[in-house]
Design a protein around this motif. Sequence first.
Motif, mmCIF file in Angstrom:
data_model
loop_
_atom_site.group_PDB
_atom_site.id
_atom_site.type_symbol
_atom_site.label_atom_id
_atom_site.label_comp_id
_atom_site.label_asym_id
_atom_site.label_seq_id
_atom_site.Cartn_x
_atom_site.Cartn_y
_atom_site.Cartn_z
ATOM 1 N N ASP B 64 -8.423 13.324 12.894
ATOM 2 C CA ASP B 64 -7.284 12.652 12.261
ATOM 3 C C ASP B 64 -7.743 11.688 11.174
ATOM 4 O O ASP B 64 -7.053 11.498 10.173
ATOM 5 C CB ASP B 64 -6.441 11.928 13.317
ATOM 6 C CG ASP B 64 -5.635 12.936 14.129
ATOM 7 O OD1 ASP B 64 -5.237 13.965 13.573
ATOM 8 O OD2 ASP B 64 -5.404 12.686 15.326
ATOM 9 N N MET B 65 -8.920 11.065 11.382
ATOM 10 C CA MET B 65 -9.458 10.195 10.333
ATOM 11 C C MET B 65 -9.792 11.026 9.099
ATOM 12 O O MET B 65 -9.561 10.600 7.968
ATOM 13 C CB MET B 65 -10.725 9.490 10.825
ATOM 14 C CG MET B 65 -10.430 8.318 11.750
ATOM 15 S SD MET B 65 -11.979 7.648 12.386
ATOM 16 C CE MET B 65 -11.472 5.983 12.784
ATOM 17 N N LEU B 66 -10.328 12.218 9.347
ATOM 18 C CA LEU B 66 -10.659 13.121 8.250
ATOM 19 C C LEU B 66 -9.402 13.479 7.470
ATOM 20 O O LEU B 66 -9.410 13.524 6.232
ATOM 21 C CB LEU B 66 -11.325 14.383 8.805
ATOM 22 C CG LEU B 66 -12.062 15.278 7.821
ATOM 23 C CD1 LEU B 66 -13.198 14.535 7.160
ATOM 24 C CD2 LEU B 66 -12.590 16.520 8.520
ATOM 25 N N SER B 67 -8.312 13.697 8.188
ATOM 26 C CA SER B 67 -7.086 14.072 7.478
ATOM 27 C C SER B 67 -6.519 12.867 6.715
ATOM 28 O O SER B 67 -5.917 13.028 5.653
ATOM 29 C CB SER B 67 -6.062 14.679 8.436
ATOM 30 O OG SER B 67 -5.267 13.701 9.012
ATOM 31 N N VAL B 68 -6.755 11.652 7.228
ATOM 32 C CA VAL B 68 -6.355 10.454 6.477
ATOM 33 C C VAL B 68 -7.166 10.378 5.175
ATOM 34 O O VAL B 68 -6.619 10.124 4.098
ATOM 35 C CB VAL B 68 -6.564 9.173 7.325
ATOM 36 C CG1 VAL B 68 -6.430 7.926 6.466
ATOM 37 C CG2 VAL B 68 -5.565 9.115 8.471
ATOM 38 N N ILE B 69 -8.482 10.648 5.288
ATOM 39 C CA ILE B 69 -9.330 10.629 4.085
ATOM 40 C C ILE B 69 -8.843 11.676 3.091
ATOM 41 O O ILE B 69 -8.720 11.419 1.897
ATOM 42 C CB ILE B 69 -10.810 10.911 4.452
ATOM 43 C CG1 ILE B 69 -11.355 9.816 5.362
ATOM 44 C CG2 ILE B 69 -11.668 11.011 3.189
ATOM 45 C CD1 ILE B 69 -12.749 10.102 5.891
ATOM 46 N N ARG B 70 -8.545 12.863 3.616
ATOM 47 C CA ARG B 70 -8.098 13.971 2.762
ATOM 48 C C ARG B 70 -6.828 13.584 1.998
ATOM 49 O O ARG B 70 -6.723 13.815 0.800
ATOM 50 C CB ARG B 70 -7.842 15.195 3.640
ATOM 51 C CG ARG B 70 -7.960 16.500 2.900
ATOM 52 C CD ARG B 70 -8.093 17.662 3.863
ATOM 53 N NE ARG B 70 -9.457 17.893 4.288
ATOM 54 C CZ ARG B 70 -9.810 18.274 5.518
ATOM 55 N NH1 ARG B 70 -8.892 18.446 6.440
ATOM 56 N NH2 ARG B 70 -11.076 18.468 5.812
ATOM 57 N N THR B 71 -5.880 12.960 2.731
ATOM 58 C CA THR B 71 -4.634 12.540 2.089
ATOM 59 C C THR B 71 -4.916 11.526 0.987
ATOM 60 O O THR B 71 -4.333 11.583 -0.089
ATOM 61 C CB THR B 71 -3.698 11.888 3.136
ATOM 62 O OG1 THR B 71 -3.698 12.694 4.303
ATOM 63 C CG2 THR B 71 -2.293 11.751 2.610
ATOM 64 N N LYS B 72 -5.816 10.595 1.288
ATOM 65 C CA LYS B 72 -6.102 9.533 0.317
ATOM 66 C C LYS B 72 -6.832 10.076 -0.903
ATOM 67 O O LYS B 72 -6.557 9.649 -2.030
ATOM 68 C CB LYS B 72 -6.912 8.415 0.980
ATOM 69 C CG LYS B 72 -6.057 7.581 1.929
ATOM 70 C CD LYS B 72 -6.836 6.441 2.533
ATOM 71 C CE LYS B 72 -5.974 5.609 3.460
ATOM 72 N NZ LYS B 72 -4.846 4.960 2.742
ATOM 73 N N VAL B 73 -7.756 11.005 -0.680
ATOM 74 C CA VAL B 73 -8.468 11.606 -1.813
ATOM 75 C C VAL B 73 -7.477 12.380 -2.677
ATOM 76 O O VAL B 73 -7.489 12.277 -3.912
ATOM 77 C CB VAL B 73 -9.611 12.532 -1.330
ATOM 78 C CG1 VAL B 73 -10.158 13.360 -2.485
ATOM 79 C CG2 VAL B 73 -10.734 11.714 -0.721
ATOM 80 N N ALA B 74 -6.582 13.116 -2.015
ATOM 81 C CA ALA B 74 -5.586 13.896 -2.753
ATOM 82 C C ALA B 74 -4.672 12.984 -3.558
ATOM 83 O O ALA B 74 -4.202 13.349 -4.636
ATOM 84 C CB ALA B 74 -4.778 14.751 -1.796
ATOM 85 N N ALA B 75 -4.448 11.762 -3.029
ATOM 86 C CA ALA B 75 -3.587 10.816 -3.730
ATOM 87 C C ALA B 75 -4.328 10.124 -4.871
ATOM 88 O O ALA B 75 -3.758 9.288 -5.572
ATOM 89 C CB ALA B 75 -3.041 9.788 -2.744
ATOM 90 N N GLY B 76 -5.614 10.442 -5.007
ATOM 91 C CA GLY B 76 -6.371 9.911 -6.127
ATOM 92 C C GLY B 76 -6.998 8.550 -5.880
ATOM 93 O O GLY B 76 -7.412 7.877 -6.824
ATOM 94 N N GLU B 77 -7.067 8.124 -4.630
ATOM 95 C CA GLU B 77 -7.693 6.827 -4.355
ATOM 96 C C GLU B 77 -9.198 6.925 -4.554
ATOM 97 O O GLU B 77 -9.812 7.915 -4.170
ATOM 98 C CB GLU B 77 -7.393 6.390 -2.909
ATOM 99 C CG GLU B 77 -5.983 5.876 -2.724
ATOM 100 C CD GLU B 77 -5.769 5.262 -1.350
ATOM 101 O OE1 GLU B 77 -6.701 4.621 -0.827
ATOM 102 O OE2 GLU B 77 -4.663 5.433 -0.811
ATOM 103 N N PRO B 78 -9.800 5.895 -5.152
ATOM 104 C CA PRO B 78 -11.255 5.952 -5.360
ATOM 105 C C PRO B 78 -12.007 5.841 -4.038
ATOM 106 O O PRO B 78 -11.487 5.320 -3.048
ATOM 107 C CB PRO B 78 -11.542 4.738 -6.242
ATOM 108 C CG PRO B 78 -10.385 3.832 -6.045
ATOM 109 C CD PRO B 78 -9.201 4.691 -5.718
ATOM 110 N N GLU B 79 -13.240 6.345 -4.054
ATOM 111 C CA GLU B 79 -14.060 6.385 -2.849
ATOM 112 C C GLU B 79 -14.211 5.000 -2.217
ATOM 113 O O GLU B 79 -14.085 4.834 -1.009
ATOM 114 C CB GLU B 79 -15.437 6.958 -3.200
ATOM 115 C CG GLU B 79 -16.318 7.137 -2.002
ATOM 116 C CD GLU B 79 -17.715 7.631 -2.370
ATOM 117 O OE1 GLU B 79 -17.880 8.211 -3.453
ATOM 118 O OE2 GLU B 79 -18.630 7.410 -1.564
#
Lengths: 178, 156
Positions: B64-79
């Motif tokens: 689930d943490m991975l999917s949170v990261i995926r959502t955030k990356v897709a939203a364009g949030e920087p690393e």
Amino acid sequence: MKNLWKVILLSVVVIILVLFALGLENDPRNIPSPLVGRPAPLFSAPALDDGPPIVMESFRGRWLLVNFWGSWCGSCVREHSYLIELARKTAKRNDFVMIGVDFKDTKEGGRSFLASLGNPGYRHVFDPDQKVAIDWGVYGAPETYLVDPTGIVRYKQVGPLYDGWFEQIALPIMEKKP
Amino acid sequence: MNIKKPSFALLMLLVVGLWAVPSIATEQHEDPTEALVREIAKTLRCAVCQNQSIYESNSDLAKDMLSVIRTKVAAGEPESAIRDYFFQRYGDYIYLEPTAQGGNRLLWIGPFIALILGALALFSALKKWQPSQSRPPEVDKDAFRNRLKSEMDKID
């Protein structure tokens, strides 16, 4: 010079032993929460009872106890009778409110948990993909947060609440800060 | 021998075929977002499994943490913002590699200080172990001779 080295060697050994002794007290499963003392993450999330979404900000002005649980969690079963008792005991307080967050669960699972063990009467967020739980830094169940009326997290309990928890832990915090 | 030839040819074909497999496999191109997701997830520690990264862990929380990261990356949030999001919630426990900040600095510098101290200790010890070359022990030759003589006299 010879004595100096002896002192250095001895103090290094003592330091290592002291650190080791301190480390023994640590539970590697217990991750300290950086959220304590900082604003609680806000949420507006679906409810387990299919009613209107539960909005975090609507509890402003009251102390809020947020209990993270799941029907899959054994310790939550153990804790449940205390939650029912606590909800009953604090029902008359208008400065204190409780909510649950049923995470990583199915609606059926959560509902049958409440049906078989008793419903404490407060509302529950339904958080199947643990978005709210991760947002709050939850890593296990049960975990419980005490949030003050201004929205600052004041305490995090990892593991089940126990008889007398409210009087021993929560009340002193609530009475110290207006 | 002749009977075995067709089966040998088949075997060779198989072996050659196996060689070709990796070249087919590498032809798949990874989605650039997924590469970033992996890069971030590999540096974050799964909160329930002590020493595994979110990317490698099979636990539900890590997924689930991975999917949170995926959502955030897709939203364009920087690393850095994504890493900080987890840091704000789980503290520096979440970083697999401790950051060189605050008290953690000791973890980074400590070994080098220990190394220097150890080198100094070894240096001073080596100096002590070396035989002193300054002067050979002085022997009072007359006293020695007298002593020898008197001992010999005793025997006689």
